[in-house]
Structure formats: structure tokens, C-alpha cells
Design a protein around this motif. Structure first.
Motif, PDB file in Angstrom:
ATOM      1  N   SER C  20       0.836  -1.207   0.000  1.00 16.01           N
ATOM      2  CA  SER C  20       0.000   0.000   0.000  1.00 16.01           C
ATOM      3  C   SER C  20       0.869   1.254   0.000  1.00 16.01           C
ATOM      4  O   SER C  20       0.535   2.261  -0.619  1.00 16.01           O
ATOM      5  CB  SER C  20      -0.900   0.006   1.239  1.00 16.01           C
ATOM      6  OG  SER C  20      -0.118   0.222   2.411  1.00 16.01           O
ATOM      7  N   PRO C  39      -2.657   9.146  -2.912  1.00 19.92           N
ATOM      8  CA  PRO C  39      -3.725   8.815  -1.968  1.00 19.92           C
ATOM      9  C   PRO C  39      -3.545   9.495  -0.619  1.00 19.92           C
ATOM     10  O   PRO C  39      -2.426   9.756  -0.190  1.00 19.92           O
ATOM     11  CB  PRO C  39      -3.599   7.296  -1.795  1.00 19.92           C
ATOM     12  CG  PRO C  39      -2.907   6.823  -3.016  1.00 19.92           C
ATOM     13  CD  PRO C  39      -1.995   7.943  -3.432  1.00 19.92           C
ATOM     14  N   ARG C  40      -4.658   9.707   0.008  1.00 15.71           N
ATOM     15  CA  ARG C  40      -4.649  10.308   1.341  1.00 15.71           C
ATOM     16  C   ARG C  40      -5.144   9.344   2.404  1.00 15.71           C
ATOM     17  O   ARG C  40      -4.992   9.591   3.587  1.00 15.71           O
ATOM     18  CB  ARG C  40      -5.494  11.578   1.314  1.00 15.71           C
ATOM     19  CG  ARG C  40      -4.901  12.630   0.374  1.00 15.71           C
ATOM     20  CD  ARG C  40      -5.949  13.554  -0.170  1.00 15.71           C
ATOM     21  NE  ARG C  40      -7.034  12.819  -0.800  1.00 15.71           N
ATOM     22  CZ  ARG C  40      -8.182  13.377  -1.199  1.00 15.71           C
ATOM     23  NH1 ARG C  40      -8.378  14.669  -1.035  1.00 15.71           N
ATOM     24  NH2 ARG C  40      -9.109  12.656  -1.756  1.00 15.71           N
ATOM     25  N   THR C  41      -5.722   8.252   1.965  1.00 15.49           N
ATOM     26  CA  THR C  41      -6.318   7.294   2.904  1.00 15.49           C
ATOM     27  C   THR C  41      -5.951   5.871   2.479  1.00 15.49           C
ATOM     28  O   THR C  41      -5.599   5.631   1.322  1.00 15.49           O
ATOM     29  CB  THR C  41      -7.848   7.405   2.878  1.00 15.49           C
ATOM     30  OG1 THR C  41      -8.288   7.039   1.560  1.00 15.49           O
ATOM     31  CG2 THR C  41      -8.309   8.819   3.197  1.00 15.49           C
ATOM     32  N   GLU C  44      -7.910   4.934  -0.575  1.00  9.91           N
ATOM     33  CA  GLU C  44      -7.392   5.427  -1.859  1.00  9.91           C
ATOM     34  C   GLU C  44      -6.160   4.643  -2.308  1.00  9.91           C
ATOM     35  O   GLU C  44      -5.950   4.426  -3.497  1.00  9.91           O
ATOM     36  CB  GLU C  44      -7.091   6.927  -1.754  1.00  9.91           C
ATOM     37  CG  GLU C  44      -8.365   7.778  -1.651  1.00  9.91           C
ATOM     38  CD  GLU C  44      -8.113   9.284  -1.571  1.00  9.91           C
ATOM     39  OE1 GLU C  44      -9.092  10.043  -1.594  1.00  9.91           O
ATOM     40  OE2 GLU C  44      -6.925   9.683  -1.495  1.00  9.91           O
ATOM     41  N   LYS C  45      -5.372   4.204  -1.361  1.00 10.50           N
ATOM     42  CA  LYS C  45      -4.228   3.362  -1.734  1.00 10.50           C
ATOM     43  C   LYS C  45      -4.714   2.048  -2.339  1.00 10.50           C
ATOM     44  O   LYS C  45      -4.166   1.567  -3.346  1.00 10.50           O
ATOM     45  CB  LYS C  45      -3.360   3.051  -0.504  1.00 10.50           C
ATOM     46  CG  LYS C  45      -2.656   4.252   0.107  1.00 10.50           C
ATOM     47  CD  LYS C  45      -1.757   3.791   1.253  1.00 10.50           C
ATOM     48  CE  LYS C  45      -1.520   4.894   2.262  1.00 10.50           C
ATOM     49  NZ  LYS C  45      -0.782   4.418   3.451  1.00 10.50           N
ATOM     50  N   ASP C  48      -5.918   2.504  -5.810  1.00 12.69           N
ATOM     51  CA  ASP C  48      -4.816   2.593  -6.769  1.00 12.69           C
ATOM     52  C   ASP C  48      -4.213   1.220  -7.045  1.00 12.69           C
ATOM     53  O   ASP C  48      -3.899   0.869  -8.190  1.00 12.69           O
ATOM     54  CB  ASP C  48      -3.722   3.530  -6.237  1.00 12.69           C
ATOM     55  CG  ASP C  48      -4.128   5.009  -6.341  1.00 12.69           C
ATOM     56  OD1 ASP C  48      -5.293   5.288  -6.706  1.00 12.69           O
ATOM     57  OD2 ASP C  48      -3.277   5.872  -6.063  1.00 12.69           O
ATOM     58  N   VAL C 374      -7.777  11.166 -10.655  1.00  7.96           N
ATOM     59  CA  VAL C 374      -7.468  11.257  -9.222  1.00  7.96           C
ATOM     60  C   VAL C 374      -6.701  12.532  -8.903  1.00  7.96           C
ATOM     61  O   VAL C 374      -6.835  13.096  -7.806  1.00  7.96           O
ATOM     62  CB  VAL C 374      -6.704  10.009  -8.692  1.00  7.96           C
ATOM     63  CG1 VAL C 374      -7.599   8.775  -8.805  1.00  7.96           C
ATOM     64  CG2 VAL C 374      -5.375   9.820  -9.393  1.00  7.96           C
ATOM     65  N   ARG C 378      -8.399  14.308  -5.894  1.00  5.98           N
ATOM     66  CA  ARG C 378      -7.750  14.223  -4.578  1.00  5.98           C
ATOM     67  C   ARG C 378      -7.091  15.548  -4.212  1.00  5.98           C
ATOM     68  O   ARG C 378      -5.873  15.698  -4.224  1.00  5.98           O
ATOM     69  CB  ARG C 378      -6.729  13.090  -4.574  1.00  5.98           C
ATOM     70  CG  ARG C 378      -7.381  11.721  -4.725  1.00  5.98           C
ATOM     71  CD  ARG C 378      -6.368  10.611  -4.844  1.00  5.98           C
ATOM     72  NE  ARG C 378      -7.018   9.316  -5.035  1.00  5.98           N
ATOM     73  CZ  ARG C 378      -6.362   8.198  -5.347  1.00  5.98           C
ATOM     74  NH1 ARG C 378      -5.055   8.218  -5.517  1.00  5.98           N
ATOM     75  NH2 ARG C 378      -7.026   7.076  -5.506  1.00  5.98           N
ATOM     76  N   GLN C 383      -1.508  14.010   1.886  1.00 11.37           N
ATOM     77  CA  GLN C 383      -1.058  12.870   1.093  1.00 11.37           C
ATOM     78  C   GLN C 383      -0.373  11.846   1.989  1.00 11.37           C
ATOM     79  O   GLN C 383       0.365  12.195   2.909  1.00 11.37           O
ATOM     80  CB  GLN C 383      -0.090  13.341   0.010  1.00 11.37           C
ATOM     81  CG  GLN C 383      -0.770  14.173  -1.072  1.00 11.37           C
ATOM     82  CD  GLN C 383       0.127  14.375  -2.277  1.00 11.37           C
ATOM     83  OE1 GLN C 383       1.344  14.477  -2.148  1.00 11.37           O
ATOM     84  NE2 GLN C 383      -0.468  14.434  -3.457  1.00 11.37           N
TER      85      GLN C 383
END
Lengths: 388, 388, 388, 388
Positions: C20, C39-41, C44-45, C48, C374, C378, C383
Motif C-alpha cells: 500500500s 492517496p490520502r487514505t 485510496e491506496k 490505486d 485522481v 484528490r 497525502q
């Protein structure tokens, strides 16, 4: 720092083993430079080794290399050693110099070659029986030069089989010391490339199989004292082949390239109980004096180990432990460095004087005229080297 | 990717120089394994080298090593080579195998030894005059094993003096290629340890002094293609001694340990103009076939260089440049990898067929019966090796 | 060489696990360069990572890093992953980023810190219970920077104690993978510096303790495929953390620095039975895309592993074995190289087409517009990176 | 050995420059551990550095790092330093921490980024004008992570262009020191990877361009003292960035990993005339005290350099030269080792006493209460580190 008087006794019983082959000629693939007076026989090698013990007082045994030191009567050779004031130490096997070993010895794809190699190893135990040696040193040059050349795993199976057979042949008071080496003469894989491989094989076999650490046999950056500490914790450190390196297996005089590393190693030996004779750790030299004279080279090396040991024994264990427990990074480092930065040479000179030795072994040997005498006497015959 | 047809012509004129000594016996300090049929004379080495050219079509010259290839009449040797279909290439000097060179050759503290070494180097230029060789390859094993052994700076002065004398002796169409090496046989300092040292000396001397890059002579982690690109930019890349290594100066077959590195090196050669014959870059092999047969080992090596060159020539320079200019990291990398991942063997087989060669040089040589013939014929005498 | 059709099925079931954290920002101590759309969370990882699987078809699981991926409800996170088409893989513990860990975590001289670290490891098993993960990955940054700083052996005792406690907590279908690393962030000793140390600890604990090989964690010159072959022979290879290096733990894309090494590793995996899903070897990526875009970087990496695997599977095992048995050095090497030199990209494109995937995953992802989407969506928030 | 009295004067005028950033927080990519009392401003860093000088007497200057030490009024900062008893030393440029520098600074493919980087370098010369600094230290993190990413040669062209522009801007009494580094943060190529590259660029520019040797920036096995001796012979050694390493650019305290190497380096400095203040060699520290307290870490480091220097000055040059000339390998080595094995701490304590300093700087600083005072005072604000 610990008082010198407190460590004197420990230093007095130190014993460093000399390799017979260090007194013969050696070199690189580019050239072997002969030196005047180099021994031509195992007896002459032992006589030279005895000189090192005579002046240092802490080199009482000589390791033999078979077949370089092969004789008809090993008991007689042991007697000769005793007359010279030394004893026969470890027996070193050699399964790398016959044409048959081009693709390996005990891991060779050809079973006939494996059998031949194993027979040699077993014959080395016969020599041990005759000389009373405790230790069989096993170094294998086995490996491959090219990817795909042979099967890595099958070679491990063959290695395990040979080690089992040798182990089974050992007497009650005998053991073998298994050596590992990153590379050379094999240049892609080596069948015993690191301590982990040697350890894994020894572990399966039992207490009579121990790992030997050659200080020149590691990848760049390897922390050797960590390995020493770890093997001592596991009761698997059988001994050392001491020498120095800047690059690869340079086989320079121990302590000449990185004296601080030697000190750190000796500190871990002391800390882990390995300096206690009961621990059975063999402190051996394995060096090549390619360009310097051999006997002085060995004396210098023995002194280097002695100095590192004296410093290691001087470490104030209480101060160190309490700084470590307190998380005092600089204080703990300073406790160790205090011992390292001490000049132990005056103390060791004093110790020698008390033991009836010359305080300056290098100078005393130089004055003795031995070098000139053997250079004059040892004329004719064939000088000893790796090839014979 | 560039079309294969577009690079075919470039590949057709490729020329790789073979080392005469690769056909003799070689090994490590532990053992030299002899092989049947190994040449006993310079002529037999040249005959073997000619086989490599016969099957690959791109190995037209043979480097000589003096005194290993010393003959009374070099012009006659050159004629012999021509009859075999090849030419004499670079002359390699040897100032490391006399007893006098124990502490160095041109950097020895003893002026008499320095003089002797210099005389040998000058005599090598005489050989060049006789053979018509353009290049003198200078490799010095000079260095020290122990800190303090000799004065690092004084040795540079002596080195500079010797290089000046050799440079002054060079004819108009002659040059020397100065080799550097991290270590071995010297284990503390080497007097020419890196490209920077060789470059600095060559720069002072002039255009006839060039640096040669031996791919096995660097510290771990060194980016060799960077050095290649840099020396080409400085017009100081004289040539290559190709071989492979996993650890030190292993002298394995080029391309066998890290084929991607060989490709990257050849890419920089092409990109920097070094593949243009006018650039004067000499592409030489310098290898030891310690355990594999020598002629096939050389054929394999020549093919490895050819394959890497083909891939380097296939790189789509425009696609690469535009991805680089755009800062497209993955795109630029992909442009390079696209060429590397291409299987160029079918194309090269086709090229050989067009040139009247067998598409599969390894198989063709194996079928020729040459190996068996020379093994039967070359009986008696002394096999060539590093010692002679 | 083996026919491609014969290996297609093996390739179809390949599974590579993505980390991740590869989708978050990363860098060196000098600078972390942020990228748009990162990603921030944890969700989101995972989203991706699912893109990588979508285009390659062989990246079905995502490893989590605790606390970087800490969430309140792990079951819900697992559900989210399933919705995206992937599963949660190994749980990676983190005991190196709290101020308390300045002098170590489970080997810290302070028992309170050790307890805190152990509690975190046990909590990671709780996460595994919630996510259904089989593997707990244990990497310890523990070590020292200065000689004397702490007691090497005592730290091993503390390490053993922690490992025993974690082992005891594992469920029937759970195991831990113990990682070793030569250095960084510790610069003198590391408590788990090499495979031998990890192996020795795992051996004492039992079958649920396995060694994980991070391809960037070795000393220069280490033969990684030897370690792989050895651990497979001992049933102690738990998995891989794949990445590339030229120097230290560079964490570049796997296969980008030495594709031939990756092939040799995969060959030993196949040869040793490690590619059989029943062997339980986890093939994981552990990389930093410091300067290249992260999702394409992961796709490229997955493809590199796939290509190396295809080549490894293509090796003609019979031809290789018979050349090895015959001691045919060049023939055996050629059998291996024949597979390596094959361009497997067309075959893999064909395989993808058969699976309903785009033959060119890199291009397909680029065309998808995901990156742009994204980056636009995003905005705001923080981040993800190593610090959070 | 040389008498201590004879070297006392030389030791008294020793000057070691401290890096302002050593007093701020530092760490690895895994974690930066903050410490209480760490400076928040350039002034506080200078105040801390002044403590090191106060107790050692040989650390009279402080290097600044721009923009980490950027202030509005540099003349005022210089005045502040003078009040603390120290002076501003070299100005260190920083072109690696802006987002723009992801693909390089002066070698970036984008001309706008190159311009920005150059402007920063020129601005650093403005700072020098204001502070009266002689030296501009140039370190470039520029390089690439992946083969093909950018054009190696074009980057050299760009580098040369930037260096020319900076050189042209230097005043009569100013110079720049060009730093090289094997790797990190770039992991495939670095644009200034070795001393040869830095030397070649400096040579073209002239006397005001000099090479700086960071002792942690070399490939494993590199003989640093050789480089020192060579650069001194070429009048191109501008200075040192001292620190220690076991593995990569570990940035440990100088002399802590290999004190014998530090001694050998200082010996070559002395032997080559580099210790003469007229030679202009700058002796600077560049270290990270990641886990140990910073001021004591700097004091320890200064003392380590001082001890190594004392030993180097004690070498009996005549005895050494005559053993070298005689080819006496062991005698020459012994002449060097005799000095190294001497415990110089008592002599240096004596020297300090004569200078009115406390004989034990570490203890004196610890007793001073400074650490406790700043920890109490420096509350709030943002601790200095690499990011600011």
C-alpha cells in the motif's frame, strides 16, 4: 578501565596457532615471489614456527595442511614438534589442488570425484589420530563460475552427505571446524558462502561440528564481530582463521588493515566467554606473507592479536554495561574506546619480561641470526609453497 | 525501436580483439587446471584465435603479451597471423613477473628496478614497430600491501617519469592505453587504482595517451558506463578490456555476469560516438577461461559483445531523447529497455548467413573437429600459461 | 527450451502482492517529492493498487502497513478491497517511527519500550484476525550506530523473547515472515543483519516462522539466488520483498537494475518448488517510487516480475540437467541463457489477450484517464507517506 | 618517533570547521528523532558551535547552509558569531530540496530549473561577500534513478556550464570546493560520482576550483588516503568533509568507524604539505548526530580528528623514509604503526592545560550545565533540521 594487573593472567595463557603454510612461499595468480631460507619440508616449517613461539611465548601449536605437510610418520613429526617446543594443532584438508577438482570436490557432479574427496577428508582424520589433533579444518573451494553451470541445491545435498560421513568418522575428542568464504576460487556461487550456511550444516550434525570464522571471507561491509557474538551465543564458534583484508581475501597480517575491527572482534570473544579456554575456541592465523619475510610476519601478527586481546580485556565491563543500560550512546562508546586508545605495548613488554622473554620479540628475533642461518643452510631442494 | 536493417552495416564492421593469453592456461592462486590441446607457442595461440574469427567474423586481431608471446622474429609472427586470417593487435607489456618486481616495477623504490621495467616497456614499442601494432597496453601491478610500506606520492612521481619516457618513444601512429585497477595483486594501495588517476596522467602527456577500461577493475557499485561516457566526452577513452565479474577481478566471460551492464556500456559507447571506427576505441577481451574450454569461451564472449552491441544500436534515439527531454522517467527507461529486451539472436544469425558464415558459430566450431585435432596434435612441450 | 504453451497455465495463476505504501509519497533523507493525485487514505491506496491488478491480472492482494494504514474497522476495509477487486494481504508492522524507538524497539535496553513494541506487534495480529491475513511481516530497524553502544548478545536475547511472544500469539493459519537487512537506519550493528540470523531465530520457533528475502537488503556481492535455493531446501523461505538496487537499499523498481539477477532468482524459485502455490511463498513488492509516478511504476514492476518468471519457466530443465551432469560448463550456461535471451513480451501479450486483458498494460492504464481523474479529485487532505 | 614537544606547536594552530546543521535534528528516511534543546535559529546553532570551540580550542569556524541558515542580515550574523568567539566559515549551497529539483538542479533537463539552481548558487556568493567567507561548497544531489532516464553526457555539459558561471562570479579571495559522492539520493547515476569527475571539472576552471573529499562518499574498498595524496600532489585538494561510515554515507562521528583510516588520511595530509595553513586545505566536519546529543557529538569528533592529527605528526619521517627506501616492508609499516599505537591523550590533555583549557573537554562541557540550560530555554518555535 580494568587494571592491567587484573588481566595479566588471562594474557599469559593466550594461545595462538600458526599455519605451517605461512612459512612457505605464497603469492597471487600473477606471481609467487620466492624468499631465501624458505622451508622445504614440514620439519623446517615447524622449526620456523617454533621461532615465533620462542619469542612471543603464545604460539604453542602449528596447524598442518595435508598434503602439503604429508609425511610417512606423523607420530614422528609430532615428536619433532615437541623437540622444537611446539605441538601439532589442527589438520587442514585440501581438496582443491588435484585436476579432478576442476568442477568441485565433495559437491562435484561426478560421484567418483566426490568419493575421492571424501576419502581424503577421512584420511585427514587418520592423521589426527596419529598426531593427537583435536580439530579438522574443512575448507571447500567448491562452487561454480557461471549461472546454470550446476544445480545449487543438488550441491547442497552432496555437501551434506560428505559432511555427515566425516562427522561419523570423528573420534570422541575430535571435531571439525567448517569454514565459509564469499568467493574465490569460485566466482559465481560458492557452496559455503557465508556463516549461515556453515551454521545450518553444523547444527544438523551436532556438537562436534563447529563454524570457523576466517576474517577475510566476508562481503564488504559485513560486521564480523556480530557473527562472532551470534555464534558464541549459539555455542557454534569453533575458531578463527585470522588475517587482514582491504578488499577481498587479501590474507594480509592480522590487525594490519583494521586494528579497531580486530579489537572489536576480540572484545566480543571476551564478552561472550570465548576467551575462556574451556570454550574451545581455536585462535588460528591463516595468512600469506607474499612480500614480507615470513617469520617476522608471523611474530608481528601474533603481537597484533595479543595487543588487541589486551585492549579487549581492559574494557571496563561495569562502566560499559551501565552506560548501555542508561542509553548513554556516547558514554558507552567512550568506555569501549578508552580501552582501545590505550597503548598496551609497555604492559605487554613487562609481561614478557616477567615470563623470561625478551620484551621486544621482533628485535630479539632479528638479532638472533636465525634468518641468516637458514638462508645459508637451506640451499637446494624445493621451497615449500601452495603447490607442494 | 530502430529497424534492424538500419544497424546491420554497423554490426558488419564490428571488430573485437582477442587476447592471446586467453588460449593458454589460467587459474587462481589456488590452482591452474590444464586443458588438453592448449597452445604451447605464440603461433598456436594465434591459430586458435583465428578459429574464433573464422566462425564469428568479427574478431580480426590478436593482442600479444610480452614476454609470454616473445619470439625472435615479430615480422614473421605477423606474417603467420596474416596466413591464419588475422592480424596482430595491441602489445601488452608485463612488468610483474620477475623477482625484481616484488615491490613494484616503474614505481619501485629501487632505481635499478625502475630502469629495468622502463627498458621492457620501451622494448615493447620495438615490438610494435615490428608488428605494426598501434596500441601499447600498460598495466602495472605496482602498489603496496601495508600502510607505510612506501610513499604514495613518491610512487606517483616515479610513475609519471616512466610514462613520460614511454610516451616520448611512441611513433606518430602509435599510442599507449593506460589501465587502472582497484586492487590485486597489491592489497593496500595500487598506484593506478581508478580511472581518475589514469586520466590525470594521460591528460598531461597528450593525445597518444589514452585510458583503457577493464570492466572487472572497479570497486563494488561503480557505474562503469558513466566512466565510459565521461572519457568519451573528454576524448580519453582508448579502449576496453572486456570481461565479467561478480566479486573482484573474476575475469569471467564478458556478458556472463551482468548482460544488462554490458548493454548499458555499449549504449554509451554508441551514444558517445565511440563505436565509430574513427574514434579509435579498441574493443578487446581480457579473460580467463579457468574451467571452460578456451576457444568456445572466446566465441561465446565475442557473441555476447555482438548481441549487446546490436541491442545498443537498436535503441530508438529519438524516442529516448524526447522522453528524456520531457522528464518522462518511465518512458525514457522503457525506450532503453525495449531494445534490451529484444531477442537479437535471429537477426544476428541472418547477418552471419549474409556474410557467408554459419548462423550458429558455437555449433559450427564444435562440429569442425578442431578441438579434437589439436588435443591429439599438441602433445609434449609446455602448455602456455601466465608463467611463460 | 520449454514450449510457451506449456508454461502458460503457470503464468496465469501468478500472484504478486503490492505494498500500500508504494502509492504514497516516499523519498530519501534529503527530500520527499510529492506527486499530484497521491492517496490520502488507506482506501485510496487500495483503489490505486486495484488499478494495477486491473491491467496486469496478477496483482490480487495489497499489503497493509500499520499504523500507516490504520483504520477503525478492518473488516470494512477488507470489504472495500473486495469491492475494488483485490484482497488484503500481509500486515506489516512498524516499530521504528515513534520517538521511543530511538535506541531500538524489541531490542531496546529499556524494558518499557520493548513492551510497547511487542504490544504493537501483537496488535498487528489482531488486525490479521480482522482482515483474514495469513502473513505478519516483521521488520526491525533495531541496531546500534556506534561500537559499544549496546550489547550485541543481550539484544539477541531480547529479540528472541519478543519473537517467541509473537509466535505464541499466531493463529493456526497465520505465520510471520521475518525480514533481515544489512544496514539502515542502524549504521554499526543491525540486530537482524542477514539471512542466517533470521533463519536461526525462525528455526527455533517452528513452521509458522519463515524468512522473507528483501532483494535490496544484502551486502555488495551477495548471491541472492543462493540464499533463495538454500531457504527453499530448508522449507524456510516465506516470501520476497522485491525491489532493485545499484548500491544500498535503493528500493527501485524490481528488475530495473539487474534483470538477469531477477531471472536467476525466479529460476531458483521454480527449480526449488517455490513457485508452486502450495509452497506458500509470498511474492511481494516493496519499493519506493521517489521520482516516477506510482501506479505506472507498480505496473512496470509487476510486468518485470512476470517477464522474469516467464523466462524462468521456459528453461529447458532436461537440457540443463544433462549439461550439468556432464560437466559441460558452457552448455549448461547456454541452456539457462537461452531462456533469458528470449523475448517473452509477445507471449505475455498473447496471454493477456486470452485473459481478456489489454495486451499492453502500461498503455492501457495511461489511456484510462485514471491519473488525471485522481489528480483532479484528490485535492485537500494530507497525502500519504511514510510519516503517516 | 618524533618528540611530542616538536609537534605541539603544529597542534596548537589546528582549525576544524563545524557544520551548523550538525546541531539541528537529522535522521534517516525512516525517522528523524528530535532532541531537547536543539537550536531553532542560525544564531542558536552558532551559539552551540561556539561551545565546541570553547572546550576544544580548535573549532573556530562554523559553516553555514543556505537556505537552512538564511537570514536577512548576514553581516549581523557574522557579528553575532564573533561575539560568541567563532567566525563564519564555508557557505554550503542547497539545490536539492525544492520540488523543482526532482530530476536534478544544474543538470536538470529543464533549462528553467537549471537557471533557478544557478541563481541560488550565485546568491550564495553574495552571502560570502557579506560574511567574508572564502569557500563555497558545492554539493549536487543530481543524478538519475533508472537507466535511460536522462543523457549522462548532456548532464555533464550542463554541469560544466553551471560551474563556469559560478566560477566567473567568484571574487579574488574566494573559491569553490566541489564535492563528489558515489550515490544517494540518486540511485543509478550521480553526476559527480567520484574524485576524478570533480577533478576534471576543477582542472578546466582554474585554481579557484578545488575538490573536497567527504570521507563517507566512496565506493566500498576505496583507498581515501590515496586520493588525498594524489589531490595534494596536483594542488587540487580544497578540503575535507569529515565523518565516518561502515556502509554508505552513514555520517557518523569522524574516527568512530575506522580510526586507523582517519590516521592514515591525516598522515598523507601532513606528508603532502596539506597541514600547512598556507596550503588552504579546509578541515570540516559534516556529520549527523541522529541518536547521540549533538554538542558532545561534535566535541568527540573534533577530539578524534585532533588525536589522529597528533599521531600523524608523531610519525618519525626519517625512520619511515629510510625503511621505505630500503624496501623494508615490516620496518616501514612499523614506523607508521608506532605512532598510531601511541596513546596521545595525555599529551593532548597537557597541551590543553597549557592553553588554559580544561584537559577533558567532554567532561568540562558536561559539567557546564549548558545542555540543561538550553533544553529549558529553547521551548516553542521549530527545531532546526534538514527541512528548514
Amino acid at each position: 578501565m580494568t587494571e592491567f594487573s587484573a588481566v595479566k593472567e588471562s594474557l599469559a595463557h593466550q594461545a595462538i596457532e600458526l599455519p605451517s603454510w605461512a612459512f612457505g612461499n605464497s603469492g597471487t595468480r600473477f606471481k609467487v615471489f620466492g624468499q631465501p631460507g624458505v622451508p622445504r619440508t614440514p620439519e623446517e616449517k615447524i622449526a620456523d614456527a617454533a621461532q615465533v613461539h620462542r619469542y612471543t611465548g603464545i604460539a604453542p601449536t602449528v596447524a598442518l595442511h595435508i598434503p602439503w605437510d604429508a609425511v610417512d610418520d606423523y607420530a614422528k613429526l609430532a615428536e619433532y614438534a615437541a623437540e622444537q617446543g611446539v605441538r601439532v594443532g589442527a589438520i587442514n584438508s585440501n581438496v582443491f589442488q588435484d585436476d579432478d577438482y576442476r568442477l568441485g570436490s565433495v559437491t562435484n557432479p561426478d560421484p567418483a570425484v566426490r568419493r575421492k574427496a571424501l576419502d581424503h577428508l577421512l584420511a585427514c582424520v587418520d592423521v589426527m589420530d596419529a598426531t593427537g589433533s583435536r580439530d579438522l579444518k574443512l575448507w571447500f573451494s567448491d562452487g561454480t563460475n557461471y549461472p546454470g553451470q550446476d544445480d545449487i541445491r543438488a550441491r547442497q545435498d552432496r555437501l551434506a552427505e560428505a559432511l555427515e560421513a566425516v562427522y561419523a568418522r570423528l573420534g570422541d575428542d575430535q571435531r571439525f571446524l567448517l569454514e565459509y568464504k564469499l568467493f574465490e576460487p569460485a566466482f559465481y556461487t560458492t557452496d559455503l558462502p557465508d556463516w549461515g550456511t556453515a551454521y545450518a550444516h553444523c547444527l544438523k550434525l551436532g556438537d562436534k561440528a563447529q563454524v570457523v570464522v576466517d576474517t577475510g571471507h566476508h562481503a564488504p561491509g559485513t560486521n564480523i564481530e556480530f557473527i562472532v557474538a551470534f555464534l558464541l551465543r549459539e555455542n557454534k564458534l569453533g575458531g578463527f582463521d585470522f588475517n587482514s583484508r582491504f578488499y577481498a581475501d587479501d590474507d594480509l597480517m592480522v590487525g594490519s588493515a583494521d586494528p579497531f575491527q580486530l579489537f572489536r572482534i576480540m572484545y566480543e570473544v571476551v564478552r561472550g566467554g570465548g576467551y575462556d579456554p574451556a570454550a574451545g575456541v581455536a585462535f588460528m592465523l591463516d595468512q600469506c606473507h607474499n612480500i614480507e619475510p615470513k617469520i617476522p610476519g608471523q611474530i608481528r601478527s601474533v603481537l597484533n592479536v595479543q595487543e588487541a586481546t589486551a585492549k579487549a580485556l581492559l574494557v571496563d565491563a561495569d562502566a560499559l554495561a551501565s552506560a548501555q543500560a542508561a542509553g548513554d550512546v556516547l558514554g558507552a562508546n567512550a568506555a569501549l574506546m578508552d580501552a582501545y586508545n590505550t597503548d598496551v605495548r609497555p604492559m605487554l613488554a613487562e609481561l614478557r619480561a616477567e615470563q623470561g622473554l625478551d620484551p621486544d620479540p621482533m628485535a630479539a628475533f632479528a638479532r638472533s641470526g636465525y634468518t641468516e642461518r637458514v638462508a645459508a643452510e637451506r640451499v637446494g631442494g624445493r621451497q615449500a609453497g601452495w603447490g607442494a
